[in-house]
Design a protein around this motif. Sequence first.
Motif, short mmCIF file in Angstrom:
data_model
loop_
_atom_site.label_atom_id
_atom_site.label_comp_id
_atom_site.label_asym_id
_atom_site.label_seq_id
_atom_site.Cartn_x
_atom_site.Cartn_y
_atom_site.Cartn_z
N ARG A 176 0.84 -1.26 -0.03
CA ARG A 176 -0.13 -0.26 -0.11
C ARG A 176 0.77 1.35 -0.09
N SER A 177 0.30 2.38 -0.43
CA SER A 177 0.99 3.76 -0.32
C SER A 177 -0.29 4.40 0.73
N PHE A 178 0.24 5.55 1.13
CA PHE A 178 -0.45 6.38 2.19
C PHE A 178 -1.00 7.59 1.64
N GLN A 179 -2.04 8.18 2.22
CA GLN A 179 -2.52 9.38 1.97
C GLN A 179 -1.54 10.75 1.92
N ILE A 180 -0.35 10.38 2.84
CA ILE A 180 0.34 11.36 3.20
C ILE A 180 1.54 11.10 2.64
N SER A 181 2.22 11.80 1.56
CA SER A 181 3.44 11.35 0.81
C SER A 181 4.31 10.73 1.78
N ALA A 182 4.85 9.63 1.49
CA ALA A 182 6.00 8.95 2.57
C ALA A 182 7.28 8.85 1.92
N THR A 183 7.94 9.72 1.55
CA THR A 183 9.23 9.81 0.87
C THR A 183 10.14 10.40 1.83
N PHE A 184 11.57 10.06 1.56
CA PHE A 184 12.59 10.55 2.37
C PHE A 184 12.94 11.83 1.73
N PRO A 185 12.60 13.12 2.22
CA PRO A 185 12.80 14.22 1.71
C PRO A 185 14.07 14.57 1.64
N ASN A 186 15.30 14.38 2.24
CA ASN A 186 16.80 14.59 2.00
C ASN A 186 17.27 13.64 0.79
N LEU A 187 16.78 12.45 0.46
CA LEU A 187 17.09 11.72 -0.46
C LEU A 187 16.89 11.91 -1.82
N THR A 188 17.75 11.94 -2.92
CA THR A 188 17.19 12.07 -4.33
C THR A 188 16.13 10.99 -4.61
N ALA A 189 15.26 11.47 -5.75
CA ALA A 189 14.30 10.42 -6.13
C ALA A 189 14.64 8.76 -6.40
N ARG A 190 16.04 9.07 -7.02
CA ARG A 190 16.55 7.64 -7.09
C ARG A 190 17.03 6.93 -5.78
N GLU A 191 17.40 7.71 -4.72
CA GLU A 191 17.74 7.12 -3.72
C GLU A 191 16.50 6.62 -2.90
N ASN A 192 15.60 7.22 -2.92
CA ASN A 192 14.34 6.76 -2.65
C ASN A 192 13.74 5.59 -3.11
N VAL A 193 13.88 5.37 -4.25
CA VAL A 193 13.53 4.20 -4.94
C VAL A 193 14.67 3.02 -4.62
N ARG A 194 15.57 3.38 -4.34
CA ARG A 194 16.58 2.39 -4.16
C ARG A 194 16.42 1.84 -2.93
N VAL A 195 16.25 2.70 -1.85
CA VAL A 195 15.86 2.07 -0.56
C VAL A 195 14.52 1.20 -0.54
N ALA A 196 13.75 1.40 -1.48
CA ALA A 196 12.62 0.34 -1.53
C ALA A 196 13.13 -1.11 -2.18
#
Length: 265
Positions: free
Chosen positions: A99-119
């Motif tokens: 699932r995703s959440f109503q409030i965006s749950a990204t890491f703000p200080n990581l780049t887009a690529r780094e966020n996806v890489r964590v997942a």
Amino acid sequence: MANSSAVLSRTETAQDADNVLVAEGLTKVFAGFAAVKDVNLAVRRGSIHALIGPNGAGKTTCFNLLTKTLAPTSGKIVFDGEDISSLRTSQVARRGLVRSFQISATFPNLTARENVRVALQSSYGTAYQFWRSLRAVAPLNSRADELLEQVGLANSRDTPAAELSYGKKRALEIATTLALEPRVMLLDEPTAGMGHEDIEPITDLIRRAAVGRTVLLVEHNLSVVSTLCDKITVLQHGQVLAEGNYAEVSNNPAVVTAYMGGVDE
């Protein structure tokens, strides 16, 4: 009579196989208040299914029950033929119910690529190993870039999430959800808070993301629901009020009354 029973049994078996996520008598009681009461839900494999209803109808509570964020007071949840009623959130996620959440749950200080890489680290068995060198996780970059391209963020891969527009943050969240390789993707209010200019791109993105998988979403925007969803379940006061395609649901007098009488949260 026996032949009739056999035909009925085969029909029920076929229907069970068609439905990837099923809730039977799903109920959640908080301090004597039934937020969700005796909900029966069947999500067809490969479909886009919406949960809608006026504010306070129990949509998000139902969502939380299905993904095991909340434990049901009673009832049964079956995912791909397996009873998951007693499993934890992490266990059902590993089975492909994400699932995703109503409030965006990204890491703000990581780049887009780094966020996806964590997942992706979760999918590739390196979750929580943040001490590993960048060289060790570099093989995940190509897959991260593929996912970012799928959601229209190829040119933003090195941008910190905090600097992305709201619509792009939601697209990034969908990319991180896809990184977990869901068989069923549950989206909670994917267009909430968006300006008109962002809604159509996100709707198109969800449609593309649904190819080869099942999507269940909670959504307030009925124009999104009307163009995107194969089937709609309407909740009111924690119970199923109506179910069907958009034409059937939108012309149901009980549904019209429920929305006209809805009270803001």
